[in-house]
Design an enzyme around this catalytic site. Structure first.
Site, short mmCIF file in Angstrom:
data_model
loop_
_atom_site.label_atom_id
_atom_site.label_comp_id
_atom_site.label_asym_id
_atom_site.label_seq_id
_atom_site.Cartn_x
_atom_site.Cartn_y
_atom_site.Cartn_z
N ARG A 1 -5.39 -1.13 12.09
CA ARG A 1 -4.62 -0.43 13.13
C ARG A 1 -4.94 1.07 13.15
O ARG A 1 -4.69 1.74 14.15
CB ARG A 1 -3.12 -0.65 12.94
CG ARG A 1 -2.58 -0.09 11.64
CD ARG A 1 -1.10 -0.39 11.49
NE ARG A 1 -0.30 0.34 12.44
CZ ARG A 1 0.87 -0.08 12.93
NH1 ARG A 1 1.36 -1.25 12.55
NH2 ARG A 1 1.56 0.66 13.76
N GLU B 1 -3.45 -10.63 12.98
CA GLU B 1 -2.87 -10.21 11.71
C GLU B 1 -3.58 -10.94 10.57
O GLU B 1 -3.91 -12.12 10.69
CB GLU B 1 -1.38 -10.54 11.68
CG GLU B 1 -0.60 -9.85 10.61
CD GLU B 1 -0.06 -8.49 11.02
OE1 GLU B 1 0.57 -7.84 10.18
OE2 GLU B 1 -0.26 -8.09 12.19
N ARG C 1 4.78 2.22 21.90
CA ARG C 1 5.88 1.30 21.64
C ARG C 1 6.66 1.14 22.95
O ARG C 1 7.47 1.99 23.30
CB ARG C 1 6.81 1.84 20.55
CG ARG C 1 6.20 1.84 19.18
CD ARG C 1 7.24 2.19 18.14
NE ARG C 1 6.64 2.48 16.86
CZ ARG C 1 6.31 1.56 15.96
NH1 ARG C 1 6.54 0.29 16.23
NH2 ARG C 1 5.77 1.90 14.82
N PHE D 1 -3.23 -13.26 18.10
CA PHE D 1 -2.14 -13.38 19.08
C PHE D 1 -2.44 -12.72 20.42
O PHE D 1 -1.61 -12.76 21.32
CB PHE D 1 -0.83 -12.83 18.52
CG PHE D 1 -0.90 -11.44 17.95
CD1 PHE D 1 -1.04 -10.33 18.77
CD2 PHE D 1 -0.81 -11.25 16.58
CE1 PHE D 1 -1.10 -9.05 18.25
CE2 PHE D 1 -0.86 -9.97 16.05
CZ PHE D 1 -1.00 -8.87 16.89
N LYS E 1 6.50 -12.84 13.15
CA LYS E 1 6.07 -11.51 12.70
C LYS E 1 5.74 -11.60 11.22
O LYS E 1 6.62 -11.87 10.40
CB LYS E 1 7.15 -10.46 12.94
CG LYS E 1 6.65 -9.06 12.59
CD LYS E 1 7.67 -7.99 12.80
CE LYS E 1 7.03 -6.61 12.63
NZ LYS E 1 6.19 -6.48 11.42
N GLU F 1 7.00 -14.99 18.89
CA GLU F 1 5.94 -15.23 17.91
C GLU F 1 6.40 -14.78 16.54
O GLU F 1 7.20 -13.85 16.40
CB GLU F 1 4.67 -14.44 18.30
CG GLU F 1 4.05 -14.89 19.60
CD GLU F 1 2.82 -14.07 19.96
OE1 GLU F 1 2.15 -14.42 20.95
OE2 GLU F 1 2.53 -13.08 19.26
N LYS G 1 10.33 -6.34 18.23
CA LYS G 1 10.38 -7.03 16.94
C LYS G 1 11.82 -7.18 16.49
O LYS G 1 12.65 -6.30 16.69
CB LYS G 1 9.55 -6.28 15.89
CG LYS G 1 9.98 -4.85 15.66
CD LYS G 1 9.02 -4.13 14.71
CE LYS G 1 9.40 -2.66 14.55
NZ LYS G 1 8.44 -1.92 13.71
N ARG H 1 -2.66 -5.53 10.28
CA ARG H 1 -3.13 -5.68 11.65
C ARG H 1 -4.66 -5.70 11.66
O ARG H 1 -5.31 -4.92 10.95
CB ARG H 1 -2.61 -4.52 12.49
CG ARG H 1 -2.78 -4.67 14.01
CD ARG H 1 -1.79 -5.63 14.60
NE ARG H 1 -1.82 -5.61 16.05
CZ ARG H 1 -1.01 -4.88 16.81
NH1 ARG H 1 -0.11 -4.09 16.26
NH2 ARG H 1 -1.10 -4.95 18.13
#
Length: 508
Positions: free
Chosen positions: A231, A260, A370, A298, A211, A209, A376, A216
């Protein structure tokens, strides 16, 4: 519980580098605190106040009264004092807050004063980050760490989670569920330097996807009510009427969506991040001609009564596709071919975006972490680092704070590892802004350097990493330059020293 016990625990945690020893010390303190005081103790040992901001700056902490001889202050008394200080407002409020701070410190022993001053100044760096505190709560309550982590994800705050765990154990943690209208901590992406390396970490097909260099947005829908959160879990709904209007058109009754926000030019290319950031930071949308924001969704965490957090990524995306039209969905390609993924990457970059996120089709939504499920990939090395100090400029920059001291998080110790300095990439506007902002974060200064609370995150581009005997981590960034500040990120979300080594090989 007396505050001296918290202060001693803080010192013990700071003095040890071992993760298990830190967790054991924190767990023992939480066990003594019990369910009622646990939220306060968790906050203090995390270097935070339950009240968040109470208007006490470094100037109010300069003149410290003589300490008490015997420790007698309780956690409840300190919390009540902080609440009283935070409630002071109006004419004479600065003097009144200083008076209250002095009164509190006069009741504290030397060790307690040191702890409280560092807590108020934001200098409590003993290493009790969220990950360690989750394990400590689990150990103190005798419950699995995974249960605490999930409850934290859903509640967004460790204090209530600690209370539930210590009072009711696993049953108390199971009471935390996804609630439409209450934001959850977002899932984060790890980093890889290339498409090939990202695919090497996954098995088989993956989603690729775009970025975006945006903000966010977590969108909650309940009937006709739409709420938008950042976020950092702050609500910005009233600032985004065009986003609310677009979401109300979706054929859903109840939903929690992840996406986003970005400001786009008429040709579809993005405005600089500052435009998007300024637009979301505006308290209202009453400007004569506000820059519109485009929403790209997303993920979906909840849909019409069903929680989807534990569903595989492919299933969540299928659910998203059923309710969200193409123009509101993040461009996406599912492939097992790194070459096809590279083409997607090249297209995103050519359109002015940051790169891509490669996503496992099987991973659940692991909020607030994470993991290897999302990776990413950007066309340049960038890191989110924390400003530790800043030097006064000279020449054209005289009177401005210019040269930034940059640090990466040390996930083991909870402190920060300095990686170098930079003054490059700073516009006149950024110089003026950072001078104002960093002075407010100052904890001490000399004729040349202002040391600040490690709170401000800045995105740094760099050409590589090299060995260095100058800095304690043994490495330094090559040709570091400022891209932008990230007020949407906390210091706990900054990149770690391990990430630095993984993203860019160390060169001689």
């Amino acid at each position: 519980m007396r505050i001296i016990e918290v202060a001693r625990t803080s010192a013990a945690v700071a003095e040890t580098s071992g993760r298990k020893a830190k967790v054991a010390a924190l767990a023992a303190c939480l066990g003594r605190a019990g369910a009622r005081e646990a939220p306060i103790v968790v906050a203090y040992l995390s270097g935070e106040l339950p009240q968040r901001q109470i208007g006490v700056g470094y100037a109010a902490l300069r003149d410290v009264p003589p300490p008490a001889d015997v420790p007698a202050l309780t956690v409840a008394e300190v919390d009540a004092a902080f609440t009283e200080i935070g409630a002071v407002s109006g004419k004479g409020s600065v003097a009144r807050r200083r008076e209250l701070v002095a009164g509190l410190l006069a009741r504290a022993t030397r060790a307690e004063q040191d702890f409280l001053i560092r807590l108020l100044a934001g200098e409590l760096r003993q290493g009790a980050l969220d990950g360690l505190m989750v394990e400590a709560i689990a150990a103190a309550a005798g419950v699995p760490a995974a249960d605490v982590r999930r409850a934290f994800m859903l509640r967004g705050s460790l204090g209530p989670v600690a209370t539930a765990a210590l009072a009711d154990g696993a049953d108390g943690l199971r009471a935390f569920t996804l609630e439409v209208g209450r934001p959850v901590k977002p899932m984060l992406a790890a980093a890889a330097p290339s498409i090939d390396e990202a695919f090497g970490k996954l098995d088989g097909e993956a989603a690729v996807e775009w970025k975006l260099d945006g903000v966010r947005a977590q969108v909650h829908v309940s009937g006709g009510d739409v709420r938008v959160f950042t976020r950092t879990l702050d609500e910005i709904t009233e600032r985004l009427p065009e986003v609310v209007a677009a979401v109300r058109e979706l054929p859903v009754r109840d939903a929690v969506l992840d996406g986003e926000l970005i400001a786009l030019r008429p040709d579809g290319r993005p405005h600089p991040f500052q435009v998007t950031g300024a637009r979301t930071a505006t308290r209202t949308a009453k400007d004569a001609d506000p820059v519109p924001l485009t929403l790209y969704l997303f993920d979906v965490l909840h849909l019409d009564g069903a929680d989807l957090l534990d569903a595989p990524g492919a299933d969540r995306n299928a659910a998203l596709a059923r309710i969200v039209p193409d123009h509101l969905r993040m461009p996406r390609l599912v492939t097992a071919d790194p070459a096809a993924a590279k083409a997607m990457f090249d297209e995103a970059v050519a359109r002015g975006h940051e790169g891509v996120v490669v996503k496992s089709l099987d991973t659940p939504y692991t909020a607030g972490r994470r993991g290897a499920g999302w990776i990413k990939v950007k066309p340049r090395h960038t890191l989110d680092l924390v400003v530790l100090a800043v030097e006064w400029g000279h020449g054209r920059r005289s009177g401005l704070l210019s040269n930034l001291h940059l640090g990466a998080r040390d996930a083991e110790s909870g402190g920060f590892v300095m990686l170098g300095k930079t003054f490059k990439g700073l516009t006149d506007e950024l110089l003026a802004w950072q001078t104002r902002t960093l002075r407010e974060l100052a904890v001490r200064e000399d004729d040349w350097t202002v040391h600040v609370r490690p709170e401000l995150v800045v995105e740094i581009a760099f050409d590589g990493v090299q060995h260095s005997t100058r800095y304690p981590g043994g490495i330094a960034l090559r040709f570091a330059r400022v891209l932008r500040y990230r007020p949407d990120k906390s210091a706990a979300e900054a990149d770690t020293i391990d990430t630095v080594r993984a993203v860019a090989p160390v060169m001689d």
